[in-house]
Design a protein around this motif. Structure first.
Motif, short mmCIF file in Angstrom:
data_model
loop_
_atom_site.label_atom_id
_atom_site.label_comp_id
_atom_site.label_asym_id
_atom_site.label_seq_id
_atom_site.Cartn_x
_atom_site.Cartn_y
_atom_site.Cartn_z
N ASP A 14 43.61 42.84 32.18
CA ASP A 14 42.74 41.83 31.16
C ASP A 14 42.80 42.30 30.12
O ASP A 14 42.75 42.54 29.25
N ARG A 15 43.28 44.41 30.25
CA ARG A 15 43.59 44.94 29.01
C ARG A 15 44.24 45.06 28.13
O ARG A 15 43.69 45.63 27.09
N THR A 16 45.93 44.39 28.64
CA THR A 16 46.58 45.34 28.12
C THR A 16 47.46 43.53 27.85
O THR A 16 48.80 43.83 27.10
N GLU A 17 47.38 42.69 28.84
CA GLU A 17 48.21 41.82 28.18
C GLU A 17 47.30 39.91 28.04
O GLU A 17 47.98 39.45 27.26
N LYS A 18 46.21 40.14 29.01
CA LYS A 18 45.12 38.56 28.10
C LYS A 18 44.33 38.43 26.42
O LYS A 18 44.40 40.05 26.27
N GLN A 19 44.94 38.03 26.27
CA GLN A 19 44.60 37.28 24.63
C GLN A 19 43.20 36.79 24.72
O GLN A 19 42.42 36.55 25.91
N GLU A 20 42.66 37.39 23.24
CA GLU A 20 41.07 36.68 22.90
C GLU A 20 40.65 35.25 23.63
O GLU A 20 39.56 35.28 24.00
N PHE A 21 41.62 34.78 23.22
CA PHE A 21 41.28 33.05 24.38
C PHE A 21 41.75 32.62 25.32
O PHE A 21 41.00 31.45 25.69
N GLU A 22 41.95 33.76 26.14
CA GLU A 22 42.73 33.44 27.47
C GLU A 22 41.37 33.87 27.99
O GLU A 22 40.27 34.80 27.88
N ASN A 23 41.34 33.02 29.28
CA ASN A 23 39.57 33.81 30.91
C ASN A 23 40.19 34.88 30.81
O ASN A 23 41.66 34.63 31.65
N PRO A 24 39.59 35.46 31.86
CA PRO A 24 39.67 36.87 32.96
C PRO A 24 41.21 36.53 34.23
O PRO A 24 41.07 35.14 34.59
N THR A 25 42.29 37.08 34.40
CA THR A 25 42.93 37.33 35.02
C THR A 25 42.14 37.53 36.55
O THR A 25 41.03 37.80 36.84
N ILE A 26 43.53 36.81 37.27
CA ILE A 26 43.06 35.42 38.47
C ILE A 26 43.83 37.04 39.64
O ILE A 26 45.05 36.90 39.08
N CYS A 39 45.34 31.77 32.19
CA CYS A 39 44.74 32.47 32.69
C CYS A 39 46.19 33.10 33.37
O CYS A 39 46.90 31.78 33.35
N PHE A 40 46.78 34.16 33.63
CA PHE A 40 47.76 35.15 33.56
C PHE A 40 46.51 35.44 35.59
O PHE A 40 45.10 35.10 35.69
N VAL A 41 47.72 34.75 36.38
CA VAL A 41 47.34 34.84 37.90
C VAL A 41 48.55 35.74 38.92
O VAL A 41 49.33 35.21 37.78
N ILE A 42 47.75 36.42 39.18
CA ILE A 42 48.54 37.74 40.27
C ILE A 42 48.90 38.22 41.34
O ILE A 42 47.67 37.16 41.82
N VAL A 43 49.38 37.30 42.37
CA VAL A 43 50.00 36.98 43.87
C VAL A 43 50.43 38.20 43.92
O VAL A 43 51.68 39.19 43.82
N GLU A 44 49.47 38.78 45.27
CA GLU A 44 50.11 39.85 45.88
C GLU A 44 50.45 40.15 47.66
O GLU A 44 49.58 39.28 48.06
N LEU A 45 51.79 40.04 47.42
CA LEU A 45 51.58 39.47 49.56
C LEU A 45 51.39 40.40 50.61
O LEU A 45 52.04 41.52 49.86
N LYS A 46 50.49 40.53 51.69
CA LYS A 46 51.07 41.11 52.35
C LYS A 46 50.67 40.25 54.00
O LYS A 46 49.91 39.58 54.16
N THR A 47 52.01 40.97 54.65
CA THR A 47 52.02 40.28 55.82
C THR A 47 51.52 41.17 56.78
O THR A 47 51.50 40.60 58.13
N HIS A 48 50.52 41.24 56.56
CA HIS A 48 49.45 42.39 57.75
C HIS A 48 47.94 41.56 57.60
O HIS A 48 47.52 41.20 56.23
#
Length: 328
Positions: free
Chosen positions: A268-280, A241-250
């Protein structure tokens, strides 16, 4: 006449492979040599009447004699390590060819057999160098993973007897980012943290967990007339799956969680393919409120994680105290 570039590259590859094979062969012989030295020392000690005193005398005498012919590489300290090596790994065919003597010396410092086995498997699975292994041991990787998993699951994943089926199996909390060189008292912005992570991307991928590869930085997405920029995007081949990381210094807020959830939904709705798991989605934050995170997300949430980062290495006492608190 021109020589084909392919033949040049092929021969260069042959040379590199031969060099690597030679290094591995020398390393394997070196490890086996030290194991056999340790075996002889232990067996000779067992013949002594006063084992403790005879053992010290034996190693001192051997060091004195061996250094005459073979140099300082056979000091009393080195021979004691050989002895400890054999005692810790008494069966020769269980030694791993992927591990160097420098790595075995680091492992000898670990008394806990499960912990030692975990690091052996991780070195073999991820081709860690001795320096990377030392960093993971010093940052208490094994203990940090135990904060969210049981011992059997951690070892099974390391030995590849089990496949991680949820993000928490491989993503650590807290993450230790001491390799960035940022100090806790420094004033810095999220872009500074992001730049430091990109500059040290190899170390950051190692800290993130197994199976990560870098995809994008400041990934632009457009929703009608509005532009949004995702800090970091990775892909994890183990979780598929794709993994999105957001950085917060607070300290994390519910608005931060909402923003990350939007990015996860988009992928999940635009990049993920059917065989892949939900984005984290991972919120890497300076501090967090676990209760707020719990109630800001659905009860069955399995795709949004909040992980606190530390800019310094925790002590073993701090990790063990946290483990004790989790158990109580």
């Amino acid at each position: 006449m021109e020589v084909s570039n392919n033949i040049i590259q092929n021969i260069k590859e042959l040379i590199r492979n031969a060099q690597n094979n030679a290094v591995r062969a020398v390393n394997a012989e070196r490890v086996l040599l030290y194991w056999n030295i340790g075996k002889y020392i232990v067996e000779e000690e067992q013949h002594g009447k006063e084992k403790a005193e005879y053992g010290k005398y034996l190693i001192k005498t051997l060091a004195s004699e061996l250094q005459k012919d073979f140099g300082s590489g056979f000091s009393s300290r080195q021979l004691e390590l050989c002895r400890q090596f054999f005692v810790t790994f008494p069966i020769a065919n269980t030694l791993r060819s992927q591990l160097s003597w420098s790595q075995y010396k680091l492992l000898l410092r670990i008394d806990n057999e499960d912990k030692r086995l975990y690091y052996i498997e991780e070195v073999c699975n991820n081709n860690w160098s001795a320096r990377q292994l030392e960093r993971q041991i010093n940052s208490q990787l094994y203990e940090r993973l135990l904060l969210s998993n049981d011992k059997e699951k951690v070892l099974a994943i390391a030995k590849q007897e089990a496949i991680p089926d949820k993000p928490i199996d491989i993503i650590k909390d807290p993450m230790v980012l001491e390799f960035l060189g940022l100090k806790p008292q420094d004033s810095y912005y999220e872009k500074d943290l992001e730049q430091a992570l990109i500059t040290n991307v190899q170390s950051f991928l190692l800290e993130l967990g197994n199976g990560f590869s870098f995809v994008a930085r400041q990934k632009r997405i457009q929703l009608e007339d509005d532009d949004f920029f995702i800090d970091l995007v990775f892909y994890n081949r183990l979780l598929r799956c794709f993994v999105i990381v957001e950085l917060k210094t607070h300290k994390i807020t519910h608005q931060d969680i909402g923003q990350l959830q939007m990015y996860v939904n988009y992928y999940d709705r635009t990049e993920k393919q059917e065989f892949e798991n939900p984005t984290i989605g991972i919120l890497l934050c300076a501090d967090k409120n676990d209760a707020m995170v719990k109630y800001a997300l659905p009860e069955d949430n399995s795709t949004i994680l909040a992980s606190k980062y530390q800019l310094y290495l925790p002590t073993e006492e701090q990790i063990l105290a946290q483990l004790k608190n989790e158990e109580e």
